[in-house]
Write an enzyme that holds these catalytic residues in place. Structure first.
Site, PDB file in Angstrom:
ATOM      1  N   ASN A  66      -9.924  -0.911  -0.528  1.00  0.00           N
ATOM      2  CA  ASN A  66      -8.468  -0.631  -0.545  1.00  0.00           C
ATOM      3  C   ASN A  66      -7.916  -1.087  -1.702  1.00  0.00           C
ATOM      4  O   ASN A  66      -7.874  -2.388  -1.976  1.00  0.00           O
ATOM      5  CB  ASN A  66      -8.228  -1.393   0.739  1.00  0.00           C
ATOM      6  CG  ASN A  66      -6.606  -1.464   1.110  1.00  0.00           C
ATOM      7  OD1 ASN A  66      -6.121  -0.695   0.049  1.00  0.00           O
ATOM      8  ND2 ASN A  66      -6.155  -1.911   2.191  1.00  0.00           N
ATOM      9  N   HIS A 102      -3.771   6.767   2.719  1.00  0.00           N
ATOM     10  CA  HIS A 102      -3.969   5.569   2.287  1.00  0.00           C
ATOM     11  C   HIS A 102      -5.642   5.454   2.581  1.00  0.00           C
ATOM     12  O   HIS A 102      -5.907   5.354   3.830  1.00  0.00           O
ATOM     13  CB  HIS A 102      -3.287   4.663   2.781  1.00  0.00           C
ATOM     14  CG  HIS A 102      -3.367   3.194   2.255  1.00  0.00           C
ATOM     15  ND1 HIS A 102      -3.983   2.885   1.127  1.00  0.00           N
ATOM     16  CD2 HIS A 102      -3.577   1.901   3.120  1.00  0.00           C
ATOM     17  CE1 HIS A 102      -4.139   1.605   0.898  1.00  0.00           C
ATOM     18  NE2 HIS A 102      -3.826   1.292   1.955  1.00  0.00           N
ATOM     19  N   CYS A 158       0.830  -1.229   0.045  1.00  0.00           N
ATOM     20  CA  CYS A 158       0.099  -0.037   0.071  1.00  0.00           C
ATOM     21  C   CYS A 158       0.671   1.227  -0.010  1.00  0.00           C
ATOM     22  O   CYS A 158       0.288   2.408  -0.319  1.00  0.00           O
ATOM     23  CB  CYS A 158      -0.967   0.137   1.192  1.00  0.00           C
ATOM     24  SG  CYS A 158      -1.788  -1.547   1.139  1.00  0.00           S
TER      25      CYS A 158
END
Ligand code: UT7
Length: 329
Positions: free
Chosen positions: A286, A256, A116
């Site tokens: 996500n 994020h 990520c």
């Protein structure tokens, strides 16, 4: 070397055609609910790649948009860095397939595996390339097709992730714009909390691996959550300190997009009100390395970032990896 060295000259993003809503999981036989997913994560839907949609196709589309936005043509690209942990093939890097698709014949192209944090790391590597004086224009992308590496029977993970790509053009800073401060960290001691246990060189793919599904993403959600909150808070402090700014100086925070509760905790720690935090986890889920550059592109196109805006980025992901940046646009 004195910052700013590098600035973002263009952005773009692409997602697959198909949006998968929370309610559709029940029809797939997964024991979950729209209510659980929304309350625990803030996610309402995510995009899932279908036939003919690949990491290369999504990243190429996002890159074309970013290049058009920056007024850059393929022959001008000196480097292509793709943050991803879901490449189209294990070899070669997907970045070289993107290079070929774009016709960016001069560029050096490589993937960067920081989960990520992939786009955030890639942007900082691009800044380093520019600092050498040998590179002028770098295409920095975060892209993932996680739907092909999640276990669609594991409710702990399959409801969380989505596919997509976000692209940015990084060029030499002008008028004091660009990356004012940047920070990166990793801790391999915690690798097993979020990983794909088998199917790589250590435990090559075989019938047993396939049968037990140990080549898919596995996550200890609660543990990851705790580390994400702590690390993104610390990373935000570091980037703010590095830029000699405080939360009140920030026009927009782009964290994020993993979980609305992590986003809220990070913003609160940095003393940034939620009105100044960009959130799209509800629509995209996500998307790992793609999440920040997709959000950045949306924020710019919605007019939430204008010339002079000061933006704080923070990310956390498998590895663990984490980091942050303060950027003046
Ligand atoms: O991208 C960077 C890395 N990833 C992250 O940052 C994600 C970090 N973690 C999280 O966002 C959260 O931990 C999750 C959203 C993954 C899980 O939320 P949680 O509040 O930490 O729940 P939990 O894992 O502690 O599970 C609570 C309960 C469990 O049931 P029991 O043991 O209490 O009976 C789970 O089995 O919720 C259950 N559960 C579900 N229930 C319905 C887990 N997944 C689901 C689901 N639907 N999809």
């Amino acid at each position: 070397m004195k910052r700013p060295i590098a600035m973002f000259a263009g952005t773009g993003h692409a997602v697959p055609r198909r949006a998968l809503t929370n309610d559709e999981f029940a029809a797939m036989g997964i024991e979950t609910s729209d209510e659980w997913i929304r309350e625990r994560t803030g996610i309402r839907q995510r995009y899932i790649a279908g036939d003919g949609e690949t990491l290369t196709s999504l990243v190429t589309e996002a890159s074309r948009q970013a290049m058009a936005d920056a007024g850059v043509h393929a022959g001008e690209l000196d480097a292509i860095i793709l943050g991803t942990v879901s490449p189209d093939r294990l070899m070669p890097a997907t970045a070289v397939e993107v290079q070929a698709a774009l016709g960016a014949s001069r560029a050096v192209a490589f993937d960067l595996g920081a989960a990520c944090s992939g786009w955030l790391y890639s942007a900082q590597v691009a800044e380093g390339l520019l600092a050498t004086g040998q590179y002028e224009t770098v295409l920095v992308i975060g892209g993932e097709v996680l739907s092909r590496i999640v276990n669609w029977k594991d409710r702990n993970t399959c409801v969380l992730f989505g596919d997509g790509a976000g692209a940015t053009i990084v060029r030499r800073s002008t008028k004091g714009r660009g990356i004012l401060s940047a920070y990166m960290r990793s801790d391999g001691n915690l690798a097993d909390l979020l990983h794909r246990p088998k199917g790589g060189g250590c435990f090559p793919m075989n019938d047993a691996v396939l049968a037990e599904g140990s080549h898919y993403i596995q996550m200890s959600g609660r543990e990851v959550f705790k580390h994400a909150v702590r690390s993104m808070a610390d990373a935000s402090d570091r980037a703010l300190d590095g830029a000699k700014l405080s939360g009140t100086d920030i026009d927009l925070m782009i964290p994020h997009q993993a979980n609305i509760r992590i986003i809220e905790a990070t913003a609160k720690h940095a003393n940034i009100p939620m009105e100044k935090v960009f959130v799209n986890v509800d629509r995209f889920g996500n998307t790992s390395a793609a999440s920040i550059p997709i959000a950045l592109d949306e924020a710019r196109r919605q007019g939430r970032i204008v010339d002079g805006s000061t933006v704080l980025f923070a990310a956390f992901g498998a590895g663990f990896t984490w980091g942050s940046m303060v950027v003046r646009f």
